[in-house]
Write a protein that holds these residues in place. Structure first.
Motif, PDB file in Angstrom:
ATOM      1  N   ASP A   1      78.183   7.553  78.957  1.00 19.32           N
ATOM      2  CA  ASP A   1      78.367   8.544  79.784  1.00 19.32           C
ATOM      3  C   ASP A   1      77.120   9.294  80.388  1.00 19.32           C
ATOM      4  O   ASP A   1      77.212   9.637  81.652  1.00 19.32           O
ATOM      5  CB  ASP A   1      79.470   9.754  79.328  1.00 19.32           C
TER       6      ASP A   1
ATOM      7  N   TRP B   1      76.492   9.610  84.538  1.00 19.75           N
ATOM      8  CA  TRP B   1      76.327  10.855  85.128  1.00 19.75           C
ATOM      9  C   TRP B   1      75.234  11.024  85.769  1.00 19.75           C
ATOM     10  O   TRP B   1      75.241  11.341  86.727  1.00 19.75           O
ATOM     11  CB  TRP B   1      76.469  12.144  83.646  1.00 19.75           C
TER      12      TRP B   1
ATOM     13  N   THR C   1      85.991   8.028  78.304  1.00 19.69           N
ATOM     14  CA  THR C   1      86.459   9.551  78.001  1.00 19.69           C
ATOM     15  C   THR C   1      86.827  10.212  79.044  1.00 19.69           C
ATOM     16  O   THR C   1      86.509   9.998  80.482  1.00 19.69           O
ATOM     17  CB  THR C   1      85.438  10.135  77.048  1.00 19.69           C
TER      18      THR C   1
ATOM     19  N   GLN D   1      84.975  12.640  80.214  1.00 23.73           N
ATOM     20  CA  GLN D   1      83.410  12.646  80.751  1.00 23.73           C
ATOM     21  C   GLN D   1      83.215  11.788  81.629  1.00 23.73           C
ATOM     22  O   GLN D   1      82.455  11.968  82.607  1.00 23.73           O
ATOM     23  CB  GLN D   1      82.617  13.017  79.747  1.00 23.73           C
ATOM     24  N   THR D   2      83.767  10.783  81.147  1.00 21.73           N
ATOM     25  CA  THR D   2      83.418   9.295  81.956  1.00 21.73           C
ATOM     26  C   THR D   2      84.059   9.538  83.480  1.00 21.73           C
ATOM     27  O   THR D   2      83.432   9.108  84.419  1.00 21.73           O
ATOM     28  CB  THR D   2      83.663   7.998  81.216  1.00 21.73           C
TER      29      THR D   2
ATOM     30  N   ASN E   1      85.218  12.068  84.923  1.00 26.63           N
ATOM     31  CA  ASN E   1      84.846  13.151  85.696  1.00 26.63           C
ATOM     32  C   ASN E   1      83.246  12.861  86.405  1.00 26.63           C
ATOM     33  O   ASN E   1      83.040  13.251  87.603  1.00 26.63           O
ATOM     34  CB  ASN E   1      84.456  14.335  84.662  1.00 26.63           C
TER      35      ASN E   1
END
Length: 642
Positions: A344, A348, A374, A376-377, A379
């Motif tokens: 991630d 990001w 996840t 976060q991935t 997003n």
């Protein structure tokens, strides 16, 4: 023999094999006993299959005629623990009532399980009543009981209550141990009260209770987090003096602290030395590290996945992507397996740089190595796709999230709303806003600011004002909401609405930091609305605001042009008087609003330049006052700007 095998299968989480063995027992006429069933129930609860465990438990209670063993106290405690651990508090409460009626709720262990369950599920008041019930029944709480209570109170930020309970604990002859003090210290650290945490550590040592590595690591992490670098170094030094063994967590805290402070080269040096020298890596020419020289268990301080992920994250944030890639390769070479967090970090970084194809290549490698995507991935990918206005692909990711049972959060929605608004699809953005509310996700200030800006851009000012009212009901009367709508109304030429909103802001004593009030007053004057502009100036004065006095000049100019010289002179004198007074302000709000004279515009021009340019329009009497005023400005600049 069968019970031994069943227990072994359950312990190794081979539940299907255990079930087959139990069936075989019955086929061979060897009836399972309560130990057999307890092993199965314990394994199922640990695996999160509490409903299956509950079914077996219910059969034990109901089907005695079938030869099933009756549950014992161990069975009840296992089920109670399973219910509590997985948040099934009502089921647990019902079980406790059943146990009490059957006379099985009498042991300290049962009470401790129930207390832990209540506190972990936020039932603090009931937990306190249960503690009182224990003492009333003559069941003396032990150190573990009190530690459960202290932990629950600290988790709910009730630190003074936790302190008070420790006094009760001592008065009952149970002395706080390392766990008690460490729990309280951790509670203070979570709240950012590092000084109080240090007092707990000193009290702990003073009372003959030695801290352990966990205690020291907790405080060390908070010192780094709060930027108290020198104290962190002192903490490491004391750990060395007291012969506490630093572990990988200790080194990770140091690596993380150095990375946060931008000292990435030093952090990388420590990681390299960890492989070579273990704990003595903190003693290789680092200011944090003339510290740990003689540690017996060197293997305790080898780098792990967290070490590398921390370092990679720091390098990515600093834009040192190539070095981050090298550390990733080194991580693999050391047989350390990256997890979703590691991947991630790269996703990001690539997404923020708009390198979407690179982000998806990392994603492909991530899935190939068995790491699941996840929140976060998603997003990160949505952020990157949003920057490229790839709406269709974003909706595809949203559908995939739903299929995988991953719920979007406020960050997800705000990114998509922003992308839709920038693409001129405000109506679709509103649909997402309704979806958020339906799912119980409260929009935040950013959500509303994005939508208000989009609506005003398309001249839907009425809808923007209606949305503003909704925003106030959800987020409260925040300056960011008022200033956002005010500036958009001003930019759209909606001066009457902007004036009404600005006056409402002044009535609430909101800060003026983000309000374009000087531009607003000038615009009112340009539209021949001198009375409104003058009214706002007087309201600012009456409310006690410290504001940029250059705001007077458009009104003074306007009055002069209309031939209203007396009013213009009176207002000019009032401006100078306010400036000369340098009056003290109410610290509750005015000091935050005050604009220091001489502050520069964004274009580099001074607020006072406009005033000086109007010097020639003043009478002789005003000249003298104005010269004195300029001297005062010079003094102010010396006082505030040097």
């Amino acid at each position: 023999m069968y019970n031994t095998l069943v227990s072994a299968f359950c312990r190794d989480e081979l539940n299907d094999e255990a079930e087959k063995l139990v069936e075989r027992m019955s086929e061979l006429g060897v009836l399972p006993d309560v130990v057999t069933f307890n092993s199965r129930i314990s394994a199922l609860c640990k695996a999160g299959k509490v409903h299956e465990a509950s079914r077996i438990f219910r059969d034990m209670q109901m089907d005695e005629a079938l030869g099933l063993p009756r549950p014992n106290v161990v069975t009840y405690n296992l089920m109670l623990k399973g219910f509590c651990k997985h948040g099934m508090i009502e089921d647990a409460r019902g079980l406790v009532d059943t146990m009490k009626k059957a006379g099985n709720f009498v042991s300290l262990k049962s009470y401790n399980i129930w207390l832990l369950g209540l506190l972990r599920n936020g039932e603090l008041l009931e937990a306190r009543l249960v503690l009182d019930e224990m003492t009333a029944k003559g069941i003396e709480p032990n150190a573990y009981t009190y530690n459960i209570m202290v932990d629950g109170l600290c988790r709910n930020h009730m630190l003074s209550d936790a302190r008070g309970l420790m006094h009760v604990m001592k008065s009952n002859g149970v002395f706080p141990d390392t766990v008690t003090y460490s729990t309280l210290l951790h509670g203070y650290c979570i709240k950012g009260k590092v000084s109080e945490a240090k007092h707990v550590l000193h009290e702990m040592i003073r009372n003959g209770c030695q801290p352990n590595t966990y205690t020291c690591n907790t405080l060390l992490h908070s010192l780094w987090k709060e930027g108290r670098t020198l104290e962190a170094e002192e903490m490491l030094q004391k750990m060395n003096e007291k012969c506490y063994q630093p572990d990988t967590v200790t080194c990770n805290i140091v690596v993380n602290g150095l990375s946060r402070n931008g000292e990435l080269d030093k952090a990388m040096e420590i990681v390299s030395e960890m492989w070579t020298n273990g704990p003595t890596s903190l003693d290789k020419g680092n200011t944090f590290a003339t510290l740990i020289n003689s540690i017996s268990n060197v293997s305790n301080c080898l780098p792990d996945g967290i070490t590398y992920t921390t370092l990679i994250n720091g390098l990515c944030k600093a834009g040192r992507l190539e070095e981050a890639k090298k550390k990733f390769i080194e991580m693999l070479a050391k047989n350390l397996h990256p997890d979703s967090v590691t991947y991630d970090t790269f996703i990001w970084s690539f997404s923020k740089q708009g390198k979407i194809s690179s982000a998806f290549r990392v994603l492909k490698d991530m899935e190939r190595n068995g790491c699941s995507k996840t929140l976060q991935t998603y997003n990160a990918l949505i952020l990157g796709l949003g920057s490229k206005k790839q709406i269709f692909e974003i909706y595809g990711l949203m559908d995939e999230m739903k299929e995988k049972g991953i719920n979007p959060d406020i960050f997800t929605y705000n990114n998509i709303i922003s992308c839709l608004c920038e693409g001129g699809k405000a109506n679709d953005a509103f649909t997402l806003l309704h979806e958020m509310l339906d799912k119980g996700i409260s929009p935040n200030i950013s959500s509303f600011k994005i939508l208000i800006k989009a609506l005003c851009k398309s001249s839907d000012f009425k809808v923007a004002c209606e949305l503003f009212e909704v925003a106030l009901s959800i987020c409260g009367h925040k300056e960011a909401l008022y200033s956002s709508l005010f500036n958009e109304l001003l930019g759209g030429g909606q001066l009457s609405e902007a004036k009404e909103l600005f006056e409402a802001s002044l009535d609430r004593y909101l800060t003026l930091k983000n309000f374009m009030y000087k531009d607003f007053i000038e615009r009112l004057c340009q539209d021949e609305r001198l009375a409104d502009a003058s009214s706002l100036l007087h309201k600012l004065i009456d409310k006690g605001y410290g504001f940029d006095h250059a705001s007077f000049m458009p009104v003074i100019d306007g009055l002069n042009k209309r031939g209203q010289k007396q009013k213009a002179d009176e207002l000019a004198k009032r401006m100078m008087e306010l400036a000369l007074e340098d009056r003290p302000v109410d610290r509750t709000y005015q000091n935050r609003n005050r604009v220091i004279p001489g502050k520069l515009h964004n274009d580099g021009g001074s607020d006072w330049k406009d005033i000086v340019n109007r010097y020639d329009h003043m009478g002789d009497e005003d000249h003298q006052l104005f010269l004195f005023f300029l001297d005062s400005v010079h003094i102010w600049k010396t006082r505030f700007l040097i």
